[in-house]
Design a protein around this motif. Sequence first.
Motif, PDB file in Angstrom:
ATOM      1  N   THR A 302       0.847  -1.192   0.000  1.00 10.80           N
ATOM      2  CA  THR A 302       0.000   0.000   0.000  1.00 10.80           C
ATOM      3  C   THR A 302       0.883   1.243   0.000  1.00 10.80           C
ATOM      4  OG1 THR A 302      -0.108   0.159   2.412  1.00 10.80           O
ATOM      5  CG2 THR A 302      -1.745  -1.247   1.327  1.00 10.80           C
ATOM      6  N   ASP A 303       0.256   2.382   0.112  1.00  8.66           N
ATOM      7  CA  ASP A 303       1.014   3.632   0.148  1.00  8.66           C
ATOM      8  C   ASP A 303       1.820   3.788   1.435  1.00  8.66           C
ATOM      9  OD1 ASP A 303       0.145   4.338  -2.304  1.00  8.66           O
ATOM     10  OD2 ASP A 303      -1.497   5.616  -1.609  1.00  8.66           O
ATOM     11  N   ASP A 304       1.567   2.921   2.436  1.00  8.12           N
ATOM     12  CA  ASP A 304       2.376   2.963   3.653  1.00  8.12           C
ATOM     13  C   ASP A 304       3.756   2.367   3.439  1.00  8.12           C
ATOM     14  OD1 ASP A 304       0.311   4.145   5.034  1.00  8.12           O
ATOM     15  OD2 ASP A 304      -0.544   2.237   5.694  1.00  8.12           O
ATOM     16  N   ASP A 305       3.914   1.623   2.337  1.00  7.56           N
ATOM     17  CA  ASP A 305       5.221   1.063   2.013  1.00  7.56           C
ATOM     18  C   ASP A 305       6.216   2.215   1.809  1.00  7.56           C
ATOM     19  OD1 ASP A 305       7.407   0.106   0.173  1.00  7.56           O
ATOM     20  OD2 ASP A 305       6.337  -1.781   0.489  1.00  7.56           O
ATOM     21  N   PRO A 306       7.408   2.151   2.437  1.00  6.78           N
ATOM     22  CA  PRO A 306       8.380   3.250   2.320  1.00  6.78           C
ATOM     23  C   PRO A 306       8.727   3.590   0.872  1.00  6.78           C
ATOM     24  CG  PRO A 306       9.037   1.731   4.047  1.00  6.78           C
ATOM     25  CD  PRO A 306       7.878   1.092   3.354  1.00  6.78           C
ATOM     26  N   GLN A 307       8.889   2.564   0.021  1.00  4.41           N
ATOM     27  CA  GLN A 307       9.241   2.826  -1.367  1.00  4.41           C
ATOM     28  C   GLN A 307       8.109   3.555  -2.093  1.00  4.41           C
ATOM     29  OE1 GLN A 307      10.446  -0.748  -3.340  1.00  4.41           O
ATOM     30  NE2 GLN A 307      12.157  -1.154  -1.970  1.00  4.41           N
ATOM     31  N   VAL A 308       6.893   3.106  -1.831  1.00  9.29           N
ATOM     32  CA  VAL A 308       5.735   3.732  -2.473  1.00  9.29           C
ATOM     33  C   VAL A 308       5.577   5.164  -1.989  1.00  9.29           C
ATOM     34  CG1 VAL A 308       3.241   3.616  -2.796  1.00  9.29           C
ATOM     35  CG2 VAL A 308       4.590   1.511  -2.761  1.00  9.29           C
ATOM     36  N   ARG A 309       5.708   5.376  -0.682  1.00  9.39           N
ATOM     37  CA  ARG A 309       5.547   6.709  -0.120  1.00  9.39           C
ATOM     38  C   ARG A 309       6.621   7.664  -0.646  1.00  9.39           C
ATOM     39  NH1 ARG A 309       5.250   5.206   4.612  1.00  9.39           N
ATOM     40  NH2 ARG A 309       7.343   5.641   5.393  1.00  9.39           N
ATOM     41  N   ALA A 310       7.862   7.162  -0.734  1.00 11.69           N
ATOM     42  CA  ALA A 310       8.948   7.995  -1.248  1.00 11.69           C
ATOM     43  C   ALA A 310       8.711   8.367  -2.712  1.00 11.69           C
ATOM     44  CB  ALA A 310      10.286   7.258  -1.103  1.00 11.69           C
ATOM     45  N   ARG A 311       8.194   7.409  -3.463  1.00  9.66           N
ATOM     46  CA  ARG A 311       7.915   7.676  -4.873  1.00  9.66           C
ATOM     47  C   ARG A 311       6.817   8.728  -5.031  1.00  9.66           C
ATOM     48  NH1 ARG A 311       9.780   7.884  -9.990  1.00  9.66           N
ATOM     49  NH2 ARG A 311       8.056   7.718 -11.461  1.00  9.66           N
ATOM     50  N   LYS A 312       5.765   8.629  -4.217  1.00 11.12           N
ATOM     51  CA  LYS A 312       4.665   9.586  -4.298  1.00 11.12           C
ATOM     52  C   LYS A 312       5.126  10.985  -3.888  1.00 11.12           C
ATOM     53  CE  LYS A 312       0.468   8.511  -3.159  1.00 11.12           C
ATOM     54  NZ  LYS A 312      -0.210   8.441  -4.456  1.00 11.12           N
ATOM     55  N   LEU A 313       5.979  11.058  -2.842  1.00  8.12           N
ATOM     56  CA  LEU A 313       6.491  12.355  -2.421  1.00  8.12           C
ATOM     57  C   LEU A 313       7.361  12.982  -3.509  1.00  8.12           C
ATOM     58  CD1 LEU A 313       7.409  11.630   1.324  1.00  8.12           C
ATOM     59  CD2 LEU A 313       5.551  13.078   0.476  1.00  8.12           C
TER      60      LEU A 313
END
Length: 386
Positions: A302-313
Amino acid sequence: MSSPTHDFIGIANLPNQRHKIVSRKGAHFTIMVVGESGAGKTTFINTLFAALMREYQNEDKRFQKQLERTVEIEIIRAEIEEKGFNVQLTIIDTPGFGDYVNNSDCWVPIVEFIDEQHLNYMKQERKANRRNIDDMRVHACLYFIQPTGHTLKPLDIEVMKQLGSRVNLIPVISKADTITPADLAEFKNRILDCIKFHNINVFCPPIESDDEDTTRRNAAIANAMPYAVIGSEQDVVTPDGRRVKGRQYLWGVAEVENEEHCDFKKLRNLLIRTHMDSLISTTEEVHYENYRADRLTKEGRTDDDPQVRARKLFDAKMKEEEDALRKRFTEQVRTEESKFRKWEQELIDERDRLNKDLEAEHSAVQALKAEIEALKSPGQAHSPRK
């Protein structure tokens, strides 16, 4: 100790640098055309790009109903250059669509292809080397509607529902010269009512702009949907002697680029001249992100995944910077235009002043000539006889 101040340090040149980078790299743009055989898809594409992008089908097989389900995906690639700017164009055709005796689920290969392109791009993004990503995501899907004059068929409704949730869907009424203007206007209203009733997602271009003329143009483009088009690669001569792209009839000429005859120019502006960037960004920020989020959820991420969150930021930061650069560039262009217009007006005023001075000098010369002639006349009248 205070540092010296400068009126210009060069930050305002950043949009120009960005423009040079984009101009050098060019752009990728993918168009998909969906519709039954004989709907005018090939003619429209060839007319749109003023070139033979795709060969025509065999006339004997064009309208034959197929017993076997043979929806195909044909990919045509081309590179278009205009004024030093390159566009890697991909056209995706879907021959066989709607040509079955039983057309149920004929949209499945098309939807699977669209999803597959999102998946391929997502896989390439995860690689260590992402420099040469082959981006085949569909930026615009033109759905061709036969000019029956009634409303959308059940097949049209089902297919447009499936496509509208995955891609920028643009409904197009083909062969607008085969239906009267009054019937065409009524047909458009029925299609819009059907789209609204069935909650079908279609692409709506952004309308608001800092410039009033641009806002009016965008509103005219948006209000013309569904776009009724005429396609023709032939040059014909109008009654007033103009040579135009169009179709010759006994009653006159149906012109491709005449906005009183069809919406071809509005659709071309939407696809290429004014909203290509909106189509690309909507594909990236809406349709691809929706697919990506759904895919990650199915994979247990989900978006809580560090990689996903970093990508979205990172994406959000890049989007913010891009918007700021675009705004700054627009303001700079507006300022330069104002300076140019002022300079142009000064030149016009100076030209008018010089013309007046020239006219005054010319009048003075004429007056002197008249005086000389007047002085000569008495002398000639009293000259002594020989």
